[in-house]
Scaffold this motif. Structure first.
Motif, PDB file in Angstrom:
ATOM      1  N   HIS A 178       3.570 -52.528  76.788  1.00  0.00           N
ATOM      2  CA  HIS A 178       3.091 -51.676  77.480  1.00  0.00           C
ATOM      3  C   HIS A 178       3.369 -51.591  78.879  1.00  0.00           C
ATOM      4  CE1 HIS A 178       0.015 -50.211  74.488  1.00  0.00           C
ATOM      5  NE2 HIS A 178       0.317 -51.541  73.996  1.00  0.00           N
ATOM      6  N   MET A 179       4.209 -50.359  79.253  1.00  0.00           N
ATOM      7  CA  MET A 179       4.656 -50.437  80.772  1.00  0.00           C
ATOM      8  C   MET A 179       4.224 -48.863  81.043  1.00  0.00           C
ATOM      9  SD  MET A 179       8.520 -52.194  81.045  1.00  0.00           S
ATOM     10  CE  MET A 179       9.126 -51.893  79.286  1.00  0.00           C
ATOM     11  N   SER A 180       3.102 -48.705  81.926  1.00  0.00           N
ATOM     12  CA  SER A 180       2.642 -47.405  82.200  1.00  0.00           C
ATOM     13  C   SER A 180       3.558 -46.610  83.090  1.00  0.00           C
ATOM     14  CB  SER A 180       1.303 -47.505  82.826  1.00  0.00           C
ATOM     15  OG  SER A 180       1.545 -48.022  84.161  1.00  0.00           O
ATOM     16  N   LEU A 181       3.492 -45.082  82.715  1.00  0.00           N
ATOM     17  CA  LEU A 181       4.126 -44.534  83.658  1.00  0.00           C
ATOM     18  C   LEU A 181       3.512 -44.727  84.841  1.00  0.00           C
ATOM     19  CD1 LEU A 181       6.131 -41.918  84.063  1.00  0.00           C
ATOM     20  CD2 LEU A 181       4.326 -40.198  83.507  1.00  0.00           C
ATOM     21  N   GLY A 182       4.058 -45.002  85.925  1.00  0.00           N
ATOM     22  CA  GLY A 182       3.423 -45.313  87.113  1.00  0.00           C
ATOM     23  C   GLY A 182       4.033 -46.736  87.710  1.00  0.00           C
ATOM     24  N   SER A 183       3.839 -47.629  86.649  1.00  0.00           N
ATOM     25  CA  SER A 183       4.638 -49.116  86.946  1.00  0.00           C
ATOM     26  C   SER A 183       6.038 -48.622  86.735  1.00  0.00           C
ATOM     27  CB  SER A 183       4.153 -49.934  85.887  1.00  0.00           C
ATOM     28  OG  SER A 183       4.629 -49.703  84.573  1.00  0.00           O
ATOM     29  N   ILE A 184       6.643 -47.879  85.706  1.00  0.00           N
ATOM     30  CA  ILE A 184       8.127 -47.717  85.728  1.00  0.00           C
ATOM     31  C   ILE A 184       7.869 -45.954  85.831  1.00  0.00           C
ATOM     32  CG2 ILE A 184       8.552 -49.615  84.429  1.00  0.00           C
ATOM     33  CD1 ILE A 184       8.637 -47.865  81.865  1.00  0.00           C
ATOM     34  N   SER A 185       9.311 -45.672  85.943  1.00  0.00           N
ATOM     35  CA  SER A 185       9.478 -44.162  86.170  1.00  0.00           C
ATOM     36  C   SER A 185       9.568 -43.290  84.734  1.00  0.00           C
ATOM     37  CB  SER A 185      10.870 -43.972  86.671  1.00  0.00           C
ATOM     38  OG  SER A 185      11.814 -44.296  85.874  1.00  0.00           O
ATOM     39  N   ARG A 419      17.888 -56.117  87.546  1.00  0.00           N
ATOM     40  CA  ARG A 419      18.326 -57.274  87.951  1.00  0.00           C
ATOM     41  C   ARG A 419      17.483 -58.258  88.300  1.00  0.00           C
ATOM     42  NH1 ARG A 419      22.297 -54.311  86.486  1.00  0.00           N
ATOM     43  NH2 ARG A 419      24.408 -54.221  87.376  1.00  0.00           N
ATOM     44  N   VAL A 420      16.201 -58.037  87.914  1.00  0.00           N
ATOM     45  CA  VAL A 420      15.066 -59.070  88.084  1.00  0.00           C
ATOM     46  C   VAL A 420      15.004 -59.572  89.594  1.00  0.00           C
ATOM     47  CG1 VAL A 420      13.894 -61.037  86.863  1.00  0.00           C
ATOM     48  CG2 VAL A 420      15.680 -59.923  85.607  1.00  0.00           C
ATOM     49  N   CYS A 421      14.842 -58.486  90.344  1.00  0.00           N
ATOM     50  CA  CYS A 421      14.736 -58.996  91.956  1.00  0.00           C
ATOM     51  C   CYS A 421      13.162 -59.092  92.070  1.00  0.00           C
ATOM     52  CB  CYS A 421      15.336 -57.664  92.534  1.00  0.00           C
ATOM     53  SG  CYS A 421      14.238 -56.376  92.876  1.00  0.00           S
ATOM     54  N   GLN A 422      12.282 -58.775  90.982  1.00  0.00           N
ATOM     55  CA  GLN A 422      10.914 -58.870  91.245  1.00  0.00           C
ATOM     56  C   GLN A 422      10.002 -58.128  92.500  1.00  0.00           C
ATOM     57  OE1 GLN A 422      10.576 -63.479  91.121  1.00  0.00           O
ATOM     58  NE2 GLN A 422      12.669 -63.164  90.157  1.00  0.00           N
ATOM     59  N   GLN A 423      10.614 -56.944  92.833  1.00  0.00           N
ATOM     60  CA  GLN A 423      10.038 -56.308  93.932  1.00  0.00           C
ATOM     61  C   GLN A 423       9.250 -55.027  93.245  1.00  0.00           C
ATOM     62  OE1 GLN A 423      10.198 -57.407  96.930  1.00  0.00           O
ATOM     63  NE2 GLN A 423      11.030 -59.295  95.869  1.00  0.00           N
ATOM     64  N   CYS A 424       9.003 -55.021  92.118  1.00  0.00           N
ATOM     65  CA  CYS A 424       8.554 -53.842  91.186  1.00  0.00           C
ATOM     66  C   CYS A 424       7.422 -53.230  91.980  1.00  0.00           C
ATOM     67  CB  CYS A 424       8.088 -54.210  89.839  1.00  0.00           C
ATOM     68  SG  CYS A 424       9.032 -54.962  88.980  1.00  0.00           S
ATOM     69  N   PHE A 425       6.457 -54.160  92.477  1.00  0.00           N
ATOM     70  CA  PHE A 425       5.139 -53.514  93.152  1.00  0.00           C
ATOM     71  C   PHE A 425       5.554 -52.737  94.527  1.00  0.00           C
ATOM     72  CE2 PHE A 425       5.331 -56.687  96.582  1.00  0.00           C
ATOM     73  CZ  PHE A 425       6.236 -57.867  96.058  1.00  0.00           C
ATOM     74  N   ARG A 426       6.792 -52.821  94.989  1.00  0.00           N
ATOM     75  CA  ARG A 426       7.038 -51.916  96.254  1.00  0.00           C
ATOM     76  C   ARG A 426       7.391 -50.472  95.898  1.00  0.00           C
ATOM     77  NH1 ARG A 426      10.954 -56.164  99.370  1.00  0.00           N
ATOM     78  NH2 ARG A 426      10.843 -54.382 100.945  1.00  0.00           N
ATOM     79  N   GLY A 427       7.866 -50.399  94.716  1.00  0.00           N
ATOM     80  CA  GLY A 427       8.001 -49.125  94.193  1.00  0.00           C
ATOM     81  C   GLY A 427       9.411 -48.640  95.029  1.00  0.00           C
ATOM     82  N   CYS A 429      12.441 -49.659  93.429  1.00  0.00           N
ATOM     83  CA  CYS A 429      13.325 -50.036  92.890  1.00  0.00           C
ATOM     84  C   CYS A 429      14.691 -49.277  92.970  1.00  0.00           C
ATOM     85  CB  CYS A 429      13.049 -49.994  91.491  1.00  0.00           C
ATOM     86  SG  CYS A 429      14.107 -50.322  90.039  1.00  0.00           S
ATOM     87  N   SER A 430      15.909 -49.817  93.366  1.00  0.00           N
ATOM     88  CA  SER A 430      17.009 -49.074  93.644  1.00  0.00           C
ATOM     89  C   SER A 430      17.717 -48.632  92.284  1.00  0.00           C
ATOM     90  CB  SER A 430      17.911 -50.005  94.240  1.00  0.00           C
ATOM     91  OG  SER A 430      18.395 -51.352  93.637  1.00  0.00           O
ATOM     92  N   TRP A 431      17.298 -49.221  91.090  1.00  0.00           N
ATOM     93  CA  TRP A 431      17.934 -49.013  89.860  1.00  0.00           C
ATOM     94  C   TRP A 431      17.122 -47.821  89.213  1.00  0.00           C
ATOM     95  CZ3 TRP A 431      22.523 -50.793  88.552  1.00  0.00           C
ATOM     96  CH2 TRP A 431      22.980 -51.882  89.068  1.00  0.00           C
ATOM     97  N   GLY A 432      16.062 -47.326  89.968  1.00  0.00           N
ATOM     98  CA  GLY A 432      15.342 -46.082  89.382  1.00  0.00           C
ATOM     99  C   GLY A 432      14.441 -46.578  88.195  1.00  0.00           C
ATOM    100  N   ILE A 433      14.003 -47.627  88.123  1.00  0.00           N
ATOM    101  CA  ILE A 433      13.168 -48.082  86.967  1.00  0.00           C
ATOM    102  C   ILE A 433      11.489 -48.121  87.345  1.00  0.00           C
ATOM    103  CG2 ILE A 433      12.752 -49.976  85.237  1.00  0.00           C
ATOM    104  CD1 ILE A 433      15.733 -50.645  85.417  1.00  0.00           C
ATOM    105  N   ALA A 434      11.520 -48.988  88.336  1.00  0.00           N
ATOM    106  CA  ALA A 434      10.099 -49.269  88.741  1.00  0.00           C
ATOM    107  C   ALA A 434       9.881 -48.520  89.925  1.00  0.00           C
ATOM    108  CB  ALA A 434       9.878 -50.840  88.921  1.00  0.00           C
ATOM    109  N   THR A 435       9.957 -47.215  89.999  1.00  0.00           N
ATOM    110  CA  THR A 435       9.614 -46.521  91.029  1.00  0.00           C
ATOM    111  C   THR A 435       9.491 -45.191  90.756  1.00  0.00           C
ATOM    112  OG1 THR A 435      10.755 -45.543  93.093  1.00  0.00           O
ATOM    113  CG2 THR A 435      12.020 -45.753  91.131  1.00  0.00           C
ATOM    114  N   GLN A 436       8.818 -44.516  91.657  1.00  0.00           N
ATOM    115  CA  GLN A 436       8.386 -42.721  91.391  1.00  0.00           C
ATOM    116  C   GLN A 436       9.176 -42.036  92.453  1.00  0.00           C
ATOM    117  OE1 GLN A 436       6.842 -42.173  88.877  1.00  0.00           O
ATOM    118  NE2 GLN A 436       6.195 -44.650  88.679  1.00  0.00           N
ATOM    119  N   GLN A 437       9.908 -42.817  93.139  1.00  0.00           N
ATOM    120  CA  GLN A 437      10.547 -41.895  94.137  1.00  0.00           C
ATOM    121  C   GLN A 437      11.823 -41.062  93.462  1.00  0.00           C
ATOM    122  OE1 GLN A 437      11.235 -43.232  97.992  1.00  0.00           O
ATOM    123  NE2 GLN A 437       9.488 -44.894  97.903  1.00  0.00           N
ATOM    124  N   GLU A 438      11.617 -39.843  93.741  1.00  0.00           N
ATOM    125  CA  GLU A 438      12.367 -38.924  92.830  1.00  0.00           C
ATOM    126  C   GLU A 438      13.954 -39.122  93.199  1.00  0.00           C
ATOM    127  OE1 GLU A 438      11.011 -36.810  91.012  1.00  0.00           O
ATOM    128  OE2 GLU A 438      12.947 -35.855  90.228  1.00  0.00           O
TER     129      GLU A 438
END
Lengths: 506, 396
Positions: A178-185, A419-427, A429-438
């Motif tokens: 379970h990865m919600s829309l919000g935690s991932i894009s 790349r497992v940089c473990q910064q998902c909570f900051r939103g 994510c430079s790879w477009g995965i764990a972020t909501q920034q367009e």
């Protein structure tokens, strides 16, 4: 002059000025502001670098390398660099430290201490390329027995009396957690759901509701009811392969969800059915579940709401007393039970909980499977196990210990580029995965990501078949809880005892 | 013949499962006529390539017509003291109708013979628990907790005779040719190690179910844990034991018709199921889902004798037919024969001028079922629901 208490960086960004073309692509791609252009050359700020490797991947000249910066701290075996960093961070900000992904402590992984069996002489192994090996399983509750009646005069007249509960057929014993829309894009969700549909496996929605666009993948999605009840309406309940009541998560047992308001844009607000910009913090417990009988009521309410057509399950974090809790949940009417081990991932969790609470999934599977058997309940339910199933070997071992389905998230994210940089909570994510920034989300190509996930699980399934074949087993049902086909080689025989696995050589 | 440690497994092998290759044979007379042991001895002992002198056994159905209402408990006992202890215990909890030695011919060079004993026993009727269930509990309890005593069979009007040795030695030891049965099963083995333990030989029995088995069950752990949920105790460390208990669970406890039960043990492939009509799919998919832990995996061929619901002979091989099984029907169509190899039938033909109407190889994973009074119900060549009229209640 005040003393500089900033935390020494783990990383050093090395830009090879000889070959750098000063195209500034790296500065555009670095979402953490660690790289900039000062008019003459690219300059780096190591303290902001998270080693996400985006700049490295994007540099057309191959001029950037991220190196480990560990040369200057005095050595101490107890006050490790990790501990010192925690203290510096807390004495700087005075708060609870946040973290993401799973537990990063170097605790021994039990899966790695287990070895698989193979056939020699007395039974033939099976070549999966030449012979059928089956990996299909049924997700949902099964009856304890099937009732047939036979005409005593004509033995060939047989009628089947049992009415069956809903079961969902999946082609591999794999579920994307379970990865919600919000935690991932949005793009990450879409890639996962499309892959799940293509592979006919399951994927979890997470607790953030289900966006309209994802309804067509509903038949492969387990939707989640968490303590925040985000995005729950009748369509959400009825358009799913199964519904999971989330009590706990391996990364943060005893905690709710943490989605900061900055991430709640229009898309998230619509899907979660909450105001834009508001923090989506789901409560620690469900405030309508303070004990087991309350859970049973929610299970039956959900069954009523879905007219008994959708399997209803419960997810708990693997904690010290998982076994009796699991029995209570199954007696409470759950059709499936998900256990999430202490290494399980998260988009955001207090570091203290992520790193120190819960127990390993290997032990939890073994004790829950055993206890359910003692109560003669095991075969009625589907047992899903997650919490760091990293690759097919872990999946195979989890099934041999007693799980029906292996659940995982990190491998899916890594397949998409994480790349497992473990910064998902900051939103950020430079790879477009764990972020909501367009502008970041756009970086994740849905088609490419979907295909990479399909490839990944296709190879897991092939490897599962290879192992089954080597064991002389032609159907995954016969691996489940077949602990005789495992041996332990780790340092602690007590673990082998709890797992019900013999030591290698025995 | 080896005499040592016939009652319990020696310490050295306590933790090890036994793997073996085997010869299996069996036959049934469809009219229920009883036959002495000559035929079955011939059928089995010709398969000498498949044994190495470390175990053989026989099961006869219909051998005790005089005591046919009692549970015939066949025992291997270490010493007189254990025997007395056991008899006192059985007398306390139930009724002993007859207690006597199983007649044996002990070779002259042996000075420490085992006690082979049989007790015709009736449990005290109880409302809360059936007689059958009481006897199952008794057998599990004796084999698990009673030192020096081992129950080798517990059905009505039937018995198992087994031990360490070549098949012809065991036949002679127990005077197999003097018993008359309408159904015989037999087994000779080629174990990979020498536990020297009589209980480890086949047939394995529980109540009226006896199993002889050639193969290795690779799903042993899954099957064993499933059975433990239902109160069975797998103490013998052989995979054949789990087959016997699975059959007992499906057919006696869950009352699943025999042809359907064989589809749970060796289910058709999903690709086969999915090509079938909806009611068959519903039945087979739910059988697979519900009894997923009862599915037998790995190479096997088994011959099963059942006394309930009717005396039945069942032959079944694994889904890939990695172990052999051949069937034959006599010229008068009254007897069905099963064996590892056709040699068994040829032997009967030569020695006893026995003629067969047909000899055939049943398909992989497909049961052959013959029942006293009902004839050959399944010949092992059918598709799953051929000749079966299946109705499914509720929605399809």
């Amino acid at each position: 002059m005040s003393l500089n208490h900033s935390i020494p960086s783990y990383f050093h960004i090395k830009v090879d000025r000889e070959i750098c073309r000063k195209c500034k692509r790296c500065t555009n791609h670095c979402s953490y502001d660690a790289l900039s252009f000062n008019g003459e050359r690219i300059v780096s700020d190591d303290s902001k670098c998270v080693a996400c490797q985006r700049c490295v991947a994007m540099c057309p000249a191959g001029a950037i390398r991220i190196e480990k910066n560990d040369s200057f701290l005095p050595f101490h075996g107890n006050y490790t660099r990790r501990i010192r960093n925690i203290i510096w961070a807390q004495s700087g900000n005075g708060g609870v430290l946040l973290s993401a992904t799973g537990n990063d402590r170097p605790i021994r992984t039990i899966f790695d201490d287990l070895l698989l069996d193979a056939c020699q002489v007395t039974n033939p192994s099976i070549d999966p390329l030449r012979e059928p090996i089956e990996t299909k399983i049924f997700f949902g509750r099964k009856p304890k027995k099937i009732v047939f009646s036979e005409d005593p005069k004509k033995l060939n007249n047989i009628s089947l009396k049992t009415e069956f509960m809903p079961n969902f057929e999946i082609d591999s014993p794999i579920m994307v957690g379970h990865m919600s829309l919000g935690s991932i894009s949005y793009n990450a969700c879409m890639a996962i759901y499309q892959a799940a549909k293509e592979l006919n496996i399951l994927a979890g929605s997470g607790e953030g509701g289900l966006h309209q666009d994802f309804y067509e993948y509903g038949p492969n999605i387990i939707t989640e009811i968490a303590s925040g009840r985000f995005g729950v309406d009748i369509n959400y309940l009825q358009n799913a392969a199964g519904i999971e009541i989330k009590i706990g998560q391996g990364a943060k047992p005893g905690h709710g969800g943490h989605l900061p308001g900055e991430k709640v844009n229009t898309l998230i607000s619509q899907t979660r059915m909450i105001p834009k910009g508001s923090d989506a913090l789901s409560p620690y417990p469900h405030h309508d579940i303070y004990s087991i009988e309350d859970l049973a009521q929610l299970i039956s309410a959900l069954k009523e709401a879905t007219r008994y057509k959708v399997p209803i399950g419960v997810k708990i974090a693997a904690v010290h007393n998982s076994a009796p809790i699991a029995v209570g949940i199954v007696r409470g009417g759950a059709d499936f039970l998900t256990i999430d081990g202490f290494r399980g991932g998260t988009g955001a969790a207090p570091r203290i909980i992520r790193d120190h609470a819960g127990i390993p999934i290997e032990l939890a599977i073994a004790v829950v499977d055993k206890r359910l058997r003692e109560e003669n309940l095991r075969d009625e339910v589907t047992l899903v196990a997650g919490g760091s199933i990293r690759y097919s070997a872990d999946l195979i071992k989890a099934i041999a210990l007693g799980a029906d389905v292996g659940m995982c998230c990190m491998p899916v994210l890594i397949a998409m580029g994480c790349r497992v940089c473990q910064q998902c909570f900051r939103g950020l994510c430079s790879w477009g995965i764990a972020t909501q920034q367009e502008y970041l989300v756009k970086r994740l190509d849905i088609d490419v990501s979907r295909n990479r996930i399909i490839n990944l699980f296709h190879s897991w399934n092939e490897e599962l078949k290879e192992v089954l074949g080597a064991m002389g087993i032609d159907s995954v049902e016969s691996l489940r809880s077949n602990r005789d086909r495992l041996r332990y080689i780790g340092p602690n025989p007590k673990i082998a005892d709890i797992l019900g696995v013999k030591h290698a050589g025995e | 013949m080896k005499w040592n440690n016939y009652v319990s497994l020696s310490e050295k092998f306590r933790n090890q499962r036994v793997f073996d290759g085997c010869g299996i044979s069996g036959f049934i007379n469809l009219d229920g006529k009883r036959e002495n042991g000559d035929q079955i001895i011939d059928m089995l002992s010709i398969l000498s390539e498949r044994e190495n002198g470390l175990g053989a056994g026989f099961a006869g159905y219909g051998i005790y017509p005089r005591y046919k209402e009692c549970y015939a408990i066949h025992l291997l006992i270490e010493d007189e003291q254990s025997k007395e202890h056991l008899i006192r215990y059985l007398d306390e909890i139930g009724n002993i109708i007859q207690s006597e030695p199983i007649p044996t011919k002990i070779p002259s060079n042996v000075d420490n013979p085992p006690i082979t004993w049989r007790i015709f026993y009736e449990p005290r009727h109880k409302k809360s628990i059936s007689d059958d269930e009481q006897v199952v509990k008794l057998v599990m309890n004796l084999n698990d907790h009673f030192n020096g005593v081992f129950v080798i069979s517990s059905g009505k009007n039937m018995g198992v005779f087994k031990g360490n040795g070549w098949s012809h030695e065991i036949a002679e030891f127990y005077n197999i040719k003097d018993y008359k049965a309408y159904m015989w099963l037999a087994h000779s083995r080629f174990p990979t190690n020498t536990p020297g333990w009589w209980g480890g030989a086949h047939p394995f029995n529980l109540l009226g179910t006896s199993v002889v088995h050639n193969g290795e069950i690779t799903s042993y752990g899954t099957n064993m844990r499933y059975l433990e949920s239902f109160g069975y105790k797998c103490t013998l460390l052989t995979d054949t034991e789990v087959i016997a208990y699975l059959i007992d669970l499906l057919i006696r406890k869950h009352k699943i018709p025999v042809p359907i039960a064989t589809m749970a043990l060796a289910p058709p492939l999903f690709s086969t199921i999915e090509a079938m009509e909806p009611r068959y799919q519903i039945a087979l998919k739910n059988i697979r889902a519900t009894y997923r832990s009862a599915m037998l995996n790995g190479p096997f061929s088994v011959i099963v004798g059942l006394s309930c619901p009717k005396p039945t002979l069942v032959g079944l091989s694994d889904r890939k037919k990695l172990r052999p099984l051949v069937a034959a029907i006599s010229e008068n169509k009254n007897s069905i024969f099963l064996s590892s190899e056709e040699a068994s039938f040829k032997r009967l033909k030569l020695k006893e001028a026995f003629n067969f109407k047909k000899i055939w190889q049943p398909k992989s994973g497909t049961a052959i079922i013959a029942q006293v009074g009902e004839g050959l119900l399944r010949n092992g060549m059918e598709t799953p629901f051929e000749k079966i009229n299946l109705t499914v209640e509720g929605d399809i």
